[in-house]
Write an enzyme that holds these catalytic residues in place. Sequence first.
Site, PDB file in Angstrom:
ATOM      1  NE  ARG A  25      13.708  26.432 -18.644  1.00 17.68           N
ATOM      2  CZ  ARG A  25      13.593  26.362 -17.327  1.00 17.68           C
ATOM      3  NH1 ARG A  25      12.416  26.222 -16.777  1.00 17.68           N
ATOM      4  NH2 ARG A  25      14.667  26.427 -16.559  1.00 17.68           N
ATOM      5  NE  ARG A  33      22.239  23.304 -25.447  1.00 13.63           N
ATOM      6  CZ  ARG A  33      22.635  23.946 -24.360  1.00 13.63           C
ATOM      7  NH1 ARG A  33      22.227  25.164 -24.125  1.00 13.63           N
ATOM      8  NH2 ARG A  33      23.430  23.368 -23.494  1.00 13.63           N
ATOM      9  CG  ASP A  61      20.787  18.904 -20.857  1.00 10.33           C
ATOM     10  OD1 ASP A  61      20.849  20.019 -21.405  1.00 10.33           O
ATOM     11  OD2 ASP A  61      21.748  18.414 -20.222  1.00 10.33           O
ATOM     12  NE  ARG A  81      18.566  29.710 -22.070  1.00 10.11           N
ATOM     13  CZ  ARG A  81      19.684  29.538 -21.379  1.00 10.11           C
ATOM     14  NH1 ARG A  81      19.766  29.948 -20.134  1.00 10.11           N
ATOM     15  NH2 ARG A  81      20.727  28.967 -21.947  1.00 10.11           N
ATOM     16  CE1 TYR A 100      28.522  20.823 -17.704  1.00  9.55           C
ATOM     17  CE2 TYR A 100      29.095  19.251 -19.426  1.00  9.55           C
ATOM     18  CZ  TYR A 100      28.876  20.555 -19.015  1.00  9.55           C
ATOM     19  OH  TYR A 100      29.006  21.587 -19.909  1.00  9.55           O
TER      20      TYR A 100
HETATM   21  O1  CP3 Z   1      17.680  22.360 -29.318  1.00 12.34           O
HETATM   22  C1  CP3 Z   1      18.486  21.468 -29.027  1.00 12.34           C
HETATM   23  O2  CP3 Z   1      19.669  21.455 -29.444  1.00 12.34           O
HETATM   24  C2  CP3 Z   1      18.009  20.288 -28.218  1.00 12.34           C
HETATM   25  C3  CP3 Z   1      18.150  20.368 -26.820  1.00 12.34           C
HETATM   26  C4  CP3 Z   1      19.494  20.375 -26.099  1.00 12.34           C
HETATM   27  C5  CP3 Z   1      19.654  21.017 -24.839  1.00 12.34           C
HETATM   28  N1  CP3 Z   1      20.890  20.710 -24.364  1.00 12.34           N
HETATM   29  C6  CP3 Z   1      18.606  21.810 -24.175  1.00 12.34           C
HETATM   30  C7  CP3 Z   1      18.986  22.745 -23.093  1.00 12.34           C
HETATM   31  C8  CP3 Z   1      20.711  19.745 -26.389  1.00 12.34           C
HETATM   32  C9  CP3 Z   1      21.133  18.963 -27.639  1.00 12.34           C
HETATM   33  C10 CP3 Z   1      21.579  19.968 -25.280  1.00 12.34           C
HETATM   34  C11 CP3 Z   1      22.949  19.415 -25.195  1.00 12.34           C
HETATM   35  C12 CP3 Z   1      23.803  19.777 -24.058  1.00 12.34           C
HETATM   36  N2  CP3 Z   1      23.448  20.020 -22.753  1.00 12.34           N
HETATM   37  C13 CP3 Z   1      25.222  19.841 -24.122  1.00 12.34           C
HETATM   38  C14 CP3 Z   1      26.063  19.533 -25.358  1.00 12.34           C
HETATM   39  C15 CP3 Z   1      26.044  20.619 -26.340  1.00 12.34           C
HETATM   40  C16 CP3 Z   1      26.586  21.936 -25.864  1.00 12.34           C
HETATM   41  O3  CP3 Z   1      25.827  22.898 -25.905  1.00 12.34           O
HETATM   42  O4  CP3 Z   1      27.772  21.979 -25.501  1.00 12.34           O
HETATM   43  C17 CP3 Z   1      25.692  20.185 -22.847  1.00 12.34           C
HETATM   44  C18 CP3 Z   1      27.141  20.387 -22.438  1.00 12.34           C
HETATM   45  C19 CP3 Z   1      24.559  20.289 -21.980  1.00 12.34           C
HETATM   46  C20 CP3 Z   1      24.551  20.565 -20.515  1.00 12.34           C
HETATM   47  C21 CP3 Z   1      23.796  21.794 -20.193  1.00 12.34           C
HETATM   48  N3  CP3 Z   1      22.423  21.923 -20.308  1.00 12.34           N
HETATM   49  C22 CP3 Z   1      24.311  23.019 -19.715  1.00 12.34           C
HETATM   50  C23 CP3 Z   1      25.774  23.315 -19.450  1.00 12.34           C
HETATM   51  C24 CP3 Z   1      23.223  23.884 -19.543  1.00 12.34           C
HETATM   52  C25 CP3 Z   1      23.235  25.272 -18.959  1.00 12.34           C
HETATM   53  C26 CP3 Z   1      23.726  26.272 -19.914  1.00 12.34           C
HETATM   54  C27 CP3 Z   1      22.589  26.879 -20.645  1.00 12.34           C
HETATM   55  O5  CP3 Z   1      22.672  27.001 -21.876  1.00 12.34           O
HETATM   56  O6  CP3 Z   1      21.635  27.278 -19.964  1.00 12.34           O
HETATM   57  C28 CP3 Z   1      22.041  23.187 -19.955  1.00 12.34           C
HETATM   58  C29 CP3 Z   1      20.657  23.696 -19.964  1.00 12.34           C
HETATM   59  C30 CP3 Z   1      19.882  23.596 -21.217  1.00 12.34           C
HETATM   60  N4  CP3 Z   1      19.842  22.506 -22.041  1.00 12.34           N
HETATM   61  C31 CP3 Z   1      19.012  24.588 -21.737  1.00 12.34           C
HETATM   62  C32 CP3 Z   1      18.448  24.067 -22.917  1.00 12.34           C
HETATM   63  C33 CP3 Z   1      17.425  24.714 -23.818  1.00 12.34           C
HETATM   64  C34 CP3 Z   1      18.704  25.935 -21.096  1.00 12.34           C
HETATM   65  C35 CP3 Z   1      17.898  25.723 -19.861  1.00 12.34           C
HETATM   66  C36 CP3 Z   1      16.652  26.560 -19.767  1.00 12.34           C
HETATM   67  O7  CP3 Z   1      15.890  26.658 -20.723  1.00 12.34           O
HETATM   68  O8  CP3 Z   1      16.446  27.070 -18.686  1.00 12.34           O
END
Ligand code: CP3
Length: 343
Positions: free
Chosen positions: A36, A23, A73, A27, A149
């Site tokens: 964003r 990640r 994602d 943010r 999910y």
């Molecule tokens: O930088 C990176 O690693 C690349 C981008 C990336 C994102 N999500 C961007 C993201 C990657 C590799 C993921 C994987 C992901 N997404 C997983 C597996 C890894 C983990 O963290 O467990 C899972 C379970 C998700 C599903 C997901 N996406 C959730 C549960 C959420 C909400 C929680 C949160 O952190 O906000 C997201 C949103 C998300 N995916 C964000 C980002 C940068 C935040 C959203 C935003 O910017 O508003």
Amino acid sequence: MNKPLLDVLDHQPRIPPPIWLMRQAGRYLPEYRFVREKADDFLKLCFTPKLAAEVTLQPVRRFGFDAAILFSDILVVPHALGQPVQFTVGEGPQLDPIADRRGLQALKVELDHGVLAPVYETIAMVKAALPAHVALLGFCGAPWTVASYMIAGRGTPDQEPARLFAYGDPAGFTGLIDRLVEASASYLIRQLQAGVDAVQIFDTWAGILPGDELTRWCIEPTQRIIAQVRRHIPGARVIGFPRGVGTGLLRYVEDVPIDAVGLDWTVDLVFVRDQIQWRVPVQGNLDPLVLVAGGDALDRAIDRILEVFSEGPFIFNLGHGILPQTPLAHVERMLARVRGPRS
Ligand code: CP3
């Protein structure tokens, strides 16, 4: 030009170890928050190649990480299977939950690569802009995690809806997992064809499965994805991340033919060095909260990881995604300590 991260995936130890963070585009970075806000919708950000490429490159530019991870994602896969996903600020992902067989039947049989075309375009743009020594990683969610999910329709503390579904209707659940195996394999193949150097399979929720279910819903489907990917792309490099599996890690690395295993922050380092690292390179596993805390606790945690893993093939990373409240100065301190002389 060689890429240190790929050397490690080929079982060659590097000192200092290559480093990237799960990640890492997110943010905690002011420049990410700026983009964003402009994109207003998270999926729009993922599907606009110019913006997605920009946020993919931001952490590499700022910190000089050894890998960039494609900005997207794991839930774009259900989206491209016809189960629309929405991300609401502060609430995380939302999908119309799949409650029964009818919900399953409504899914597309094949992944709609038209929906995902901007992802492949993003990869090409990032690839062209990255320094030669920096690896580009693609990824997908593992079928179990993505299914959890799809069934709950949101994040839950312990994926109760998916576990109940799998126990109550194993044949129906198998159908969903099979669909996700096919979709994930074809998604990863396209990412590799578009230019990523390796892919990571995120099984964030592997750790809540009992042993037999770990085999059935995590290990076997992941094996099948990798076999399919390598049928199309021999030698394709794959990192597995079965978060929270504890001693199940041993079975995972014995049975799944990966090039590195991602470790969460709870595993015992010496157990991993003695039982795992001689079989497969390891990646991890700093507690994301110690990076938030900083100070002596951070220095000590980094030193311990370096001390135990540095003799074998090892990629420095966190044990899960970086948290939004992480101070940038702590990331800088970590990089200096991993790369520089220790004090
Ligand atoms: O930088 C990176 O690693 C690349 C981008 C990336 C994102 N999500 C961007 C993201 C990657 C590799 C993921 C994987 C992901 N997404 C997983 C597996 C890894 C983990 O963290 O467990 C899972 C379970 C998700 C599903 C997901 N996406 C959730 C549960 C959420 C909400 C929680 C949160 O952190 O906000 C997201 C949103 C998300 N995916 C964000 C980002 C940068 C935040 C959203 C935003 O910017 O508003």
